[in-house]
Structure formats: C-alpha cells, structure tokens
Design a protein around this motif. Structure first.
Motif, PDB file in Angstrom:
ATOM      1  N   ALA A  38       0.840  -1.203   0.000  1.00  0.00           N
ATOM      2  CA  ALA A  38       0.000   0.000   0.000  1.00  0.00           C
ATOM      3  C   ALA A  38       0.874   1.252   0.000  1.00  0.00           C
ATOM      4  CB  ALA A  38      -0.915  -0.011   1.218  1.00  0.00           C
ATOM      5  N   ASP A  39       1.945   1.243   0.838  1.00  0.00           N
ATOM      6  CA  ASP A  39       2.871   2.382   0.897  1.00  0.00           C
ATOM      7  C   ASP A  39       3.493   2.637  -0.467  1.00  0.00           C
ATOM      8  OD1 ASP A  39       2.392   2.651   3.497  1.00  0.00           O
ATOM      9  OD2 ASP A  39       4.373   1.995   4.226  1.00  0.00           O
ATOM     10  N   THR A  40       3.881   1.551  -1.137  1.00  0.00           N
ATOM     11  CA  THR A  40       4.537   1.708  -2.434  1.00  0.00           C
ATOM     12  C   THR A  40       3.584   2.299  -3.455  1.00  0.00           C
ATOM     13  OG1 THR A  40       5.801  -0.239  -1.851  1.00  0.00           O
ATOM     14  CG2 THR A  40       5.985   0.518  -4.115  1.00  0.00           C
ATOM     15  N   HIS A  41       2.331   1.841  -3.445  1.00  0.00           N
ATOM     16  CA  HIS A  41       1.330   2.422  -4.346  1.00  0.00           C
ATOM     17  C   HIS A  41       1.211   3.918  -4.106  1.00  0.00           C
ATOM     18  CE1 HIS A  41      -0.328  -0.740  -6.752  1.00  0.00           C
ATOM     19  NE2 HIS A  41      -0.393  -1.563  -5.714  1.00  0.00           N
ATOM     20  N   ARG A  42       1.186   4.295  -2.821  1.00  0.00           N
ATOM     21  CA  ARG A  42       1.039   5.718  -2.487  1.00  0.00           C
ATOM     22  C   ARG A  42       2.271   6.498  -2.945  1.00  0.00           C
ATOM     23  NH1 ARG A  42       1.073   6.091   3.289  1.00  0.00           N
ATOM     24  NH2 ARG A  42       3.297   6.103   2.848  1.00  0.00           N
ATOM     25  N   ASN A  43       3.467   5.921  -2.713  1.00  0.00           N
ATOM     26  CA  ASN A  43       4.680   6.606  -3.153  1.00  0.00           C
ATOM     27  C   ASN A  43       4.696   6.812  -4.666  1.00  0.00           C
ATOM     28  OD1 ASN A  43       5.775   6.935  -0.633  1.00  0.00           O
ATOM     29  ND2 ASN A  43       6.878   4.986  -0.670  1.00  0.00           N
ATOM     30  N   ILE A  44       4.242   5.792  -5.392  1.00  0.00           N
ATOM     31  CA  ILE A  44       4.208   5.913  -6.860  1.00  0.00           C
ATOM     32  C   ILE A  44       3.273   7.045  -7.262  1.00  0.00           C
ATOM     33  CG2 ILE A  44       3.476   4.753  -8.987  1.00  0.00           C
ATOM     34  CD1 ILE A  44       4.419   2.122  -7.708  1.00  0.00           C
ATOM     35  N   PHE A  45       2.111   7.085  -6.629  1.00  0.00           N
ATOM     36  CA  PHE A  45       1.152   8.148  -6.941  1.00  0.00           C
ATOM     37  C   PHE A  45       1.767   9.521  -6.653  1.00  0.00           C
ATOM     38  CE2 PHE A  45      -2.036  11.173  -5.454  1.00  0.00           C
ATOM     39  CZ  PHE A  45      -2.831  11.261  -6.588  1.00  0.00           C
ATOM     40  N   ASN A  46       2.422   9.646  -5.479  1.00  0.00           N
ATOM     41  CA  ASN A  46       2.998  10.931  -5.096  1.00  0.00           C
ATOM     42  C   ASN A  46       4.077  11.384  -6.075  1.00  0.00           C
ATOM     43  OD1 ASN A  46       1.370  11.265  -2.908  1.00  0.00           O
ATOM     44  ND2 ASN A  46       2.799  10.299  -1.474  1.00  0.00           N
ATOM     45  N   LEU A  47       4.904  10.441  -6.507  1.00  0.00           N
ATOM     46  CA  LEU A  47       5.966  10.803  -7.459  1.00  0.00           C
ATOM     47  C   LEU A  47       5.365  11.304  -8.762  1.00  0.00           C
ATOM     48  CD1 LEU A  47       8.339   7.841  -6.703  1.00  0.00           C
ATOM     49  CD2 LEU A  47       8.955  10.251  -6.540  1.00  0.00           C
ATOM     50  N   ARG A  48       4.307  10.632  -9.216  1.00  0.00           N
ATOM     51  CA  ARG A  48       3.672  11.076 -10.465  1.00  0.00           C
ATOM     52  C   ARG A  48       3.013  12.434 -10.256  1.00  0.00           C
ATOM     53  NH1 ARG A  48       1.933   5.004 -12.155  1.00  0.00           N
ATOM     54  NH2 ARG A  48       3.977   4.506 -13.036  1.00  0.00           N
ATOM     55  N   LEU A  49       2.458  12.643  -9.061  1.00  0.00           N
ATOM     56  CA  LEU A  49       1.851  13.954  -8.770  1.00  0.00           C
ATOM     57  C   LEU A  49       2.920  15.051  -8.816  1.00  0.00           C
ATOM     58  CD1 LEU A  49      -0.651  15.556  -7.792  1.00  0.00           C
ATOM     59  CD2 LEU A  49       0.131  15.151  -5.472  1.00  0.00           C
ATOM     60  N   ASP A  50       4.087  14.770  -8.208  1.00  0.00           N
ATOM     61  CA  ASP A  50       5.182  15.747  -8.232  1.00  0.00           C
ATOM     62  C   ASP A  50       5.572  16.077  -9.671  1.00  0.00           C
ATOM     63  OD1 ASP A  50       5.179  15.761  -5.521  1.00  0.00           O
ATOM     64  OD2 ASP A  50       6.998  14.554  -5.260  1.00  0.00           O
ATOM     65  N   ALA A  51       5.602  15.040 -10.523  1.00  0.00           N
ATOM     66  CA  ALA A  51       5.953  15.279 -11.926  1.00  0.00           C
ATOM     67  C   ALA A  51       4.922  16.195 -12.581  1.00  0.00           C
ATOM     68  CB  ALA A  51       6.041  13.950 -12.676  1.00  0.00           C
ATOM     69  N   VAL A  52       3.630  15.944 -12.281  1.00  0.00           N
ATOM     70  CA  VAL A  52       2.580  16.771 -12.878  1.00  0.00           C
ATOM     71  C   VAL A  52       2.705  18.219 -12.393  1.00  0.00           C
ATOM     72  CG1 VAL A  52       0.077  17.169 -12.941  1.00  0.00           C
ATOM     73  CG2 VAL A  52       0.984  14.859 -13.226  1.00  0.00           C
TER      74      VAL A  52
END
Lengths: 687, 65
Positions: A627-641
């Motif tokens: 679950a943490d990894t899914h959230r980290n992936i989402f956050n990284l993509r958000l930072d890119a956006v």
C-alpha cells in the motif's frame, strides 16, 4: 585630491574583494579561514552597490526624486505611510528574510563551499537585487500595485491570471517544504518540541495583552515575549531530563505533521490579533537578534572552513539531494541569490511606504544584498563542521543507514572520515538522542551555529542551550512564514472562489473562511505528509520543487519588469533584466525537465515511480509495504505533474510577453504604459 | 555636557524612534497625526486601529521564505 580619494578607496575595496574571491576559489590543501568568505562577500556587495545599482538607478530606471511617491500623494496613516529610509530598509529586510537563505545554502554545501558561495554573491548582485529593485520601482510608479496586477496591466490578462496561479502554487509548495524542515528538526526531540509548543501559549498571552490591556504597545509586549521564549529554551532541558515529560514531548514525524497542520488551520481561521500577529512580533525580534549574533560570532571566532571547495558529489550523486551543480545548485539556493517571492514584498507593501524614488536603490537592492550575506553566513556555519558530521546529519537513512555505525561506515567510505562515537557524542553534547538523518538544513545549521556561539560564550557546557536556541529561532520564524502564508493563501482562494461564486469572496463569511482555510491547509498538508513518509526523506523531492517554483516566480517578475522597461523605451539597457530572466528560464526548464524525465531514478520523478512499479510487478515488495509503495508511486507522479504545470505556466507567460515585445519593437502598436502621472513632490530637497 | 554626549543622546533618540516605527509601536500615533488632517472623520480608538491594521497587514504577502 577630493575626487581622487573616493576612487582610491573604491579601488582598494575592489582589489581586496578580488583577492578574497580568488583565495576562496583557488585555495587547495590546508583549511581556509571563514574571514575570507566574509571579506569576499562584503567587498563584492559594496562594489556591486556602488557601481551596478548606481548604474541601474541612473541609466535604466532614471529614478526621479522630484516625483511624489504614493506615500506622499496618498498618505493615509494606514497603508500609505511615508517612512524613514533606514526604518523602511529594516521593515523590508524583515519581510524578505525568512528561512530560505539559511536552509538553501546548508543543503547546497554538499557540493562543497565554492559553487554555493559564488552563486550567492553573483546571483544576488546580478539577479536577485536587480529583481527586487526594479519591481519595487515599477510598483512605486503604479501606486503600489501587486505583481499580479502589473502582469495583467502590462503583459496581458492571461499573464495576470498566470502570475496569480503561480503565486498560489509556489505558496503551497513553500509551506509544505518549510513545515517539513520543522518536522525534521523536532522529531524525537522533546526539548525542541517543548520549546516550540510553548511559543503558542506565549503568543496567545501577548495577543490578549496587545488587544485588551495595552493596545498596540508592540515593543513592551515583544520584550516580555522574548524573555519568556528564552526562558522556555532553557526550560526545555528540564523537560528533556524528566522521564515522564520527555515521553510526552517525544513525537514522531507523522504526529508532528498533523500537529503543524492543525496549527496552520487555527492560525488561518482565528482572529489575526490572537495568534498570528504576536507570534510574528516575537519572530521578528528573535530573527534580528539571531542573525546579528551569527555575524558577530563568525567575526569573533573566525572558524576554519573544513568542507573542501568541491566535493565528489558535483557529479550529481549527492546524498542530500540528487543532481549536478547545473542546474541543481541554482535551484537549491533560491533565497539568498534570487527569490521570486521577494517580488511580492517589493510590490505591495514597501512601495506604499517609500518617501523618495531615490530610496528604492538602498531598500530594493541593498536589503537583498544583506539577505545574500545571511546566506553566505549560513554556508560558513554549515561548512565549519567536519564534512563527515555534515553528511551524517543531512543524509536520509535509506542512503547512509539508520545507525551511527552504519552511517559512519558509509560516510567514511566516501572519503569523509567519521566515527560512530563522534555522532553519538555530538548528539549527547547538544542534548539530543540522535542527530542522524535530519535532512532539511535546520539541525546542521543549528549545530554549526551552536559550535560558533559556544566558542564565544559558554564553551562545551552551553553547547546544548545554543543548539536549542538556534533550533527554536529557525522553527519560530518558519512557523511565522507558515501561518502568515496560510492566511494569505486562504485570501487568494477566497478571491479566486469569489469570481465563481460571490459569497466565497466575502472575507467575513464563516463557512467561506473555514472552507478556504481547509483547502489551503489540505493542499500543503498533503505535500507535507507525503514528505514525512517519503523513504528518501522528502527534502530530496520537495526542496527542488520549491526551488523551481520560487525561481519560476522570479522569472515571472523579470518578464513583467522587462516588458515595462521595453515600453519605457529602455531597449539599450534591457539586458539588465533580460539576462537574469533568460538564465532563470534556462535553469528552471532544465531542472524541471530533469526532475520529470531523468532516467536516473534518484533525480527523475517518473523513473523513480517506474522503478517502484516494476518492483511491485516483480513481487519484490513485502506484503506490508504494498500500500505504501502504491502511495509513493502516486505521489511521485503527482510531483511530476506539478513540475510540468509550473513549467507550462511560465512558457505560456513567456509567449504572451514575447508577442508584446515583438509588437513594441516592430512598432505595430504604440506601447501603453499604465504608470500614474507625474506629480511634483511638495517636500523640500533632502527630506 | 559636551557636544559628543549630546550627539550620542541624539543618535540614541533617533534609534529609539526608528525602532518604534519599525516594530509598529508608534503606528497609532502616526495614524492620529494623519487623522487630524481629516477632521470630518472620527478617528478609530487605539484598540480598533490595532485590530484593523493587523487585518490589513496579514491579508497580503508580508513574510517571505
């Protein structure tokens, strides 16, 4: 003879500055003394002020002391108040100087002392001071209009909206990152947490005192407040020594993050006299005192700078943040060299208080030089500690290891000798359980400051008091930025919301106040939380994002300034703002591109997300961490956006401005300058 | 008292006045002096002015990073 003397003096200052700069640039081998840094900076600033700012004042802006300023024409005793040049300098400086020039140089010290120091000095002289000065001038000529209003009037309507959105975005990132610096400084530190927590009741007490008992008696109230704050710094030691209280005030990162989020919401929604304003008074006095004592400490102690001029991390593999000197040194040190946020102070408050146009040089250009000097002192404080200790404090556990032994082994392996005992001994001496993995700049700066202060007064015995004094001082004025920023963000959301739905725009409508406060706090709170739970420590991703957005805002300010100057027919001297603007566009675009697309997973948001995603697919992630990894992936993509959105904003503004410039230069349309008409001053010369 | 002392006293006085202005301690006095020039409006009380001033000051960016 009379004319010869100044020339001789200025030649001597320039020569001394040249020698000092040469010494810090070409010094190899033995350690170098901090006095060279102070000399190099001070002489460069003096020469830049004497020559470059005089040139800008005379040729580019043609400052006119016979022209009445907004403060004279509209004097109302409230916003428009003619103010003595020195007082206004202090006012402006207190407004522009925040935690940025302390944290940025501390982080950039991972490249060695040289890149950051040179950028601080040159960036301030040729970019930061120019921006502050020119925007101040433009706003004086427009009755104190804000940057957003000037962008709308002089560039285009869309330009105005972009500037407004850019300000809101950078505000959100800024608030998240400074809150993260506080969290990293306070976590597992009962002493620091207690001290900072106590500043809230102290502020409330002052608020009530200033509102009901002695309205507006700021000086006496601040004096009481500062005495109380100094007392709680000392009292923190008793808390840390008491087994029960120490437990209560030992908080983890996530708890602290939620406490700060709750505080930000309260400060934004409560009446401003109760919490926000008294805290700001306290922080202004403590800030002035701490900066002055840091300067005095460096001059008295004249510490040796132990960091080499360049470290092995110039190749981009640095543990504090990843990326090469270009562009990341210029992104990491924003405030201190050039900070777009200053353009909001230079347009808005200061221009309404200035007595004479001629003062704009001293206040606009001069105050930024002083801020840059604060940055150089922070660099000295960070580089005066052993490099091994510096890296141990500032590197995340995932890179150097979580125990003193592991960290000492990794860092010694990089060629910066460090023993585990040094770290435990130092933590003990400053009254902390650990100093490891405290990325964010505040703790390492506090260690640096404490070492400098304690060699002047108190020695080893007072090291822990000085350390917590430094932490309190940084945390206190970071929280002031946080609550003042949250409130301003709330007003911006209400104003933007009011365009869509009228009641939202009413500043006294409680549901609107609560909703917009929740929105702004939720926005920065989200990024803060993401930073706290980030396995790489958060600073690694958030600080570059903050640097990029701050430099983008500076680019916006310089685009507006260049447009105005072109309309004024200053084509011959346009390079003064055009070159720093071009430089900022280049570094922000390069940094944005690398942060989004770099194939190196430590730099690029997307590639890091991809690495995590492929680990998930390959089943290499433990079940508890999925679950943490899914959230980290989402956050990284958000930072890119977010990075991409910021970059697109500046590109759109740039296109708008280029169209304007083309029209002006090809004489397609006569330039329309929205300046207030000339009114002669009624004040005697020399007022 | 000699001139150097007077000069020192003058410098201290200026510093004190500057400090009061910088911190906002003398803001109400400045406001009253200005309000006297507009006798048609009733000036605010010290407490009213203090709150009004703060609300204006903290509704725009006034603290930087």
């Amino acid at each position: 003879m009379k004319r010869l003397l100044p020339i001789l003096i200025w030649t001597a200052v320039a020569a001394l500055g040249g020698v000092a700069l040469g010494t810090i640039a070409f010094h190899r081998g033995e350690h170098i003394n901090a006095t060279w840094f102070v000399l190099a900076a001070a002489c460069s600033y003096l020469v830049a002020y004497r020559l470059y700012s005089a040139f800008i004042a005379a040729k580019l802006l043609a400052l006119d002391n016979t022209r009445a300023t907004p403060a004279e024409r509209r004097d109302d005793g409230r916003d428009f108040v003619p103010t003595n040049k020195w007082v206004l300098f202090g006012h402006h400086f207190a407004a522009i100087a925040g935690p940025g020039p302390l944290v940025g140089p501390t982080l950039a010290a991972q490249f060695g002392y040289l890149p950051g120091t040179l950028w601080l000095i040159a960036g301030a002289a040729f970019a930061g001071c120019v921006q502050d000065f020119v925007i101040l001038f433009c706003s004086i000529r427009r009755d104190g209009k804000t940057l957003g209003e000037m962008a709308r009037d002089e560039v285009s309507k869309r330009g105005g909206l972009i500037a407004q959105l850019a300000v809101l975005t950078i505000m959100i990132i800024l608030l998240a990152v400074v809150a993260l610096v506080v969290v990293n400084a306070l976590k597992s530190s009962p002493w620091a947490t207690f001290t900072l927590a106590m500043t809230i009741p102290i502020a409330l007490l002052l608020g009530v005192y200033l509102r009901y008992f002695r309205p507006g008696r700021v000086l006496e109230a601040s004096l009481i407040g500062v005495a109380l704050v100094l007392f709680v710094v000392v009292a923190g030691q008793w808390v840390a020594d008491s087994p029960y209280l120490a437990k209560v005030f030992t908080l983890g990162g996530v708890t602290l993050a939620f406490a700060i989020i709750a505080y930000g919401f309260a400060a934004s929604a409560l009446p401003v006299w109760l919490l926000l304003a008294p805290r700001d008074y306290l922080s202004a006095f403590i800030k002035a005192g701490a900066i002055f004592s840091l300067a005095a400490g460096i001059l008295l102690v004249r510490p040796q700078v132990l960091m080499p001029p360049l470290t092995r991390f110039v190749d981009g593999s640095g543990p504090v943040f990843a990326g090469k000197i270009f562009p990341f040194c210029f992104i990491t040190i924003a405030c201190g060299a050039i900070s777009g946020f200053h353009s909001l102070i230079s347009s808005g408050t200061t221009p309404k208080m200035i007595q004479r146009e001629g003062h704009a040089r001293f206040i606009g250009y001069g105050a930024m030089l002083l801020e840059s000097f604060v940055g150089v002192m922070a660099m000295v404080a960070a580089c005066a500690m052993t490099p091994g200790v510096y890296f141990a404090i500032n590197s995340p556990a995932s890179i150097v290891g979580a125990t003193p032994e592991a960290a000492a082994a990794t860092i010694s392996g990089w060629g910066y000798p460090l023993s585990a005992r040094t770290m435990t001994g130092l933590a003990h001496a400053v009254g902390e359980q650990t100093l490891l993995n405290r990325a964010g700049g505040a703790p390492s700066l506090a260690v640096g400051m404490a070492q400098i202060f304690s060699s002047t007064i108190g020695g080893e015995r007072l090291l822990s008091i000085w350390y917590h004094f430094a932490i309190m001082f940084e945390a206190l004025f970071i929280l002031t930025v946080l609550d003042a920023g949250t409130r301003v963000g709330r007003f911006m959301i209400q104003e933007l919301g009011g365009r869509v739905w009228k009641p939202m725009g009413r500043m006294d409508w409680m549901p609107g106040v609560l909703l917009s406060s929740a929105l702004i706090v939720g926005a920065w709170g989200y990024f803060l939380y993401q930073g706290v739970v980030d396995p790489l420590g958060g600073i690694n991703s958030l600080w570059p994002l903050f640097g990029i957005s701050n430099q983008l805002l500076a680019a916006v300010a310089l685009v507006v300034a260049t447009t105005i100057l072109l309309k004024m027919g200053k084509l011959k001297w346009i390079w003064v703002t055009l070159l720093p603007m071009a430089w900022l566009v280049i570094i922000t675009m390069t940094a944005s591109y690398q942060k989004i697309f770099s194939a190196n997973a430590r730099i690029g948001f997307l590639s890091q997300a991809n690495v995590m995603a492929s680990q998930l697919v390959a089943g290499k992630v433990a079940a508890a961490k999925i679950a943490d990894t899914h959230r980290n992936i989402f956050n990284l993509r958000l930072d890119a956006v977010v990075t991409a959105v910021l970059a697109v904003m500046i590109l759109v503004l740039l296109v708008e401005a280029l169209a304007q410039w083309y029209a002006i230069l090809s004489r397609d349309k006569a330039p329309v300058l929205e300046e207030t008409p000339y009114v002669a001053t009624e004040w005697a010369e020399g007022d | 008292m000699g001139t150097p002392w007077l000069r020192l006293l003058g410098a201290f006085h200026n510093f004190w006045r500057g400090l009061r202005q910088w911190s906002g301690d003398s803001a109400y006095e400045t406001y009253l002096a200005c309000a006297e020039r507009r006798p048609e409006q009733k000036p605010l009380s010290a407490a009213e002015f203090y709150v009004e001033q703060l609300n204006r000051k903290y509704s725009r960016p006034n603290r930087c990073c």
